[in-house]
Write an enzyme that holds these catalytic residues in place. Sequence first.
Site, short mmCIF file in Angstrom:
data_model
loop_
_atom_site.label_atom_id
_atom_site.label_comp_id
_atom_site.label_asym_id
_atom_site.label_seq_id
_atom_site.Cartn_x
_atom_site.Cartn_y
_atom_site.Cartn_z
N GLY A 46 -6.49 -16.98 36.91
CA GLY A 46 -5.08 -17.21 37.22
C GLY A 46 -4.23 -16.12 36.62
O GLY A 46 -4.62 -15.49 35.62
N GLN A 51 3.25 -12.04 33.54
CA GLN A 51 2.16 -11.40 32.79
C GLN A 51 1.96 -9.93 33.20
O GLN A 51 1.26 -9.19 32.50
CB GLN A 51 0.84 -12.15 33.01
CG GLN A 51 0.82 -13.52 32.34
CD GLN A 51 -0.55 -14.14 32.49
OE1 GLN A 51 -0.83 -14.76 33.50
NE2 GLN A 51 -1.40 -13.96 31.49
N CYS A 93 -6.42 -17.17 27.85
CA CYS A 93 -5.32 -16.57 28.59
C CYS A 93 -5.46 -15.05 28.55
O CYS A 93 -5.76 -14.49 27.50
CB CYS A 93 -4.00 -16.98 27.95
SG CYS A 93 -2.56 -16.24 28.73
N LEU A 94 -5.24 -14.40 29.68
CA LEU A 94 -5.35 -12.93 29.73
C LEU A 94 -4.32 -12.25 28.83
O LEU A 94 -4.50 -11.10 28.44
CB LEU A 94 -5.19 -12.43 31.18
CG LEU A 94 -6.28 -12.87 32.16
CD1 LEU A 94 -5.96 -12.41 33.57
CD2 LEU A 94 -7.65 -12.35 31.72
N HIS A 135 -1.32 -24.30 33.33
CA HIS A 135 -1.28 -23.10 32.47
C HIS A 135 -0.35 -22.04 33.09
O HIS A 135 0.49 -21.46 32.40
CB HIS A 135 -2.70 -22.57 32.31
CG HIS A 135 -2.82 -21.32 31.49
ND1 HIS A 135 -3.46 -21.29 30.26
CD2 HIS A 135 -2.41 -20.05 31.72
CE1 HIS A 135 -3.41 -20.05 29.78
NE2 HIS A 135 -2.79 -19.27 30.65
N GLU A 136 -0.51 -21.82 34.40
CA GLU A 136 0.29 -20.77 35.05
C GLU A 136 1.76 -21.18 35.19
O GLU A 136 2.66 -20.35 35.02
CB GLU A 136 -0.30 -20.38 36.41
CG GLU A 136 -1.74 -19.85 36.37
CD GLU A 136 -1.97 -18.74 35.35
OE1 GLU A 136 -1.04 -17.95 35.09
OE2 GLU A 136 -3.09 -18.67 34.81
N HIS A 139 3.43 -20.52 32.02
CA HIS A 139 3.81 -19.11 31.93
C HIS A 139 5.18 -18.87 32.57
O HIS A 139 6.05 -18.22 32.00
CB HIS A 139 2.80 -18.22 32.66
CG HIS A 139 1.65 -17.76 31.80
ND1 HIS A 139 1.81 -17.04 30.64
CD2 HIS A 139 0.31 -17.89 31.98
CE1 HIS A 139 0.62 -16.77 30.13
NE2 HIS A 139 -0.30 -17.27 30.91
NI NI Z 1 -2.36 -17.26 30.72
#
Ligand code: NI
Length: 170
Positions: A46, A51, A93-94, A135-136, A139
């Site tokens: 995701g 991000q 998370c990235l 999660h997204e 963000h």
């Molecule tokens: Ni994330």
Amino acid sequence: MSVLPIVKYGDEVLRIPTASVGEIDASIHKLIDDMVDTMYAAPGVGLAANQVGVSLRLMIIDLSVGRRPGELHVCINPEIVEVEGAITEDEGCLSVPDFVEVVTRPERARLRYLDRNGEPREMWGEGLMARAMCHEVDHLNGMLYVDHLRGLKKDRILRKIQKLARAGMW
Ligand code: NI
């Protein structure tokens, strides 16, 4: 299409609630294509637009990381409209690379959004899909999964990040 740099924990853009997408024009389509390349290259399941430094309400999810056709979801102006149950599992998370912590999320969640053509859609997600959706959307609201941690767990991860940042490794 291009792979964009992913901003990390500590960057202010991750903390600003994103603005709704207005017209879905060629620049939005280019952003979506670049985000897809970026997510697959990472690799991740995701990615939210903030991000990659773009403060717009747009996110993508593909639990197959590009391996299975039809599993890429492009979600414009998404909202979680219903949740059921709770499940506690590992999450990463990235923007917080190399860390994993357990987070409690809804077991099922219903997402309302526009697809890349601007068509209104809704989908139920279960398990990992519900986790990715929540999660997204977090963000896009300026939240990160570490915000869900408490006490020692939270202190530990933030201390490690600060240490990496001081060493110029973040
Ligand atoms: Ni994330």
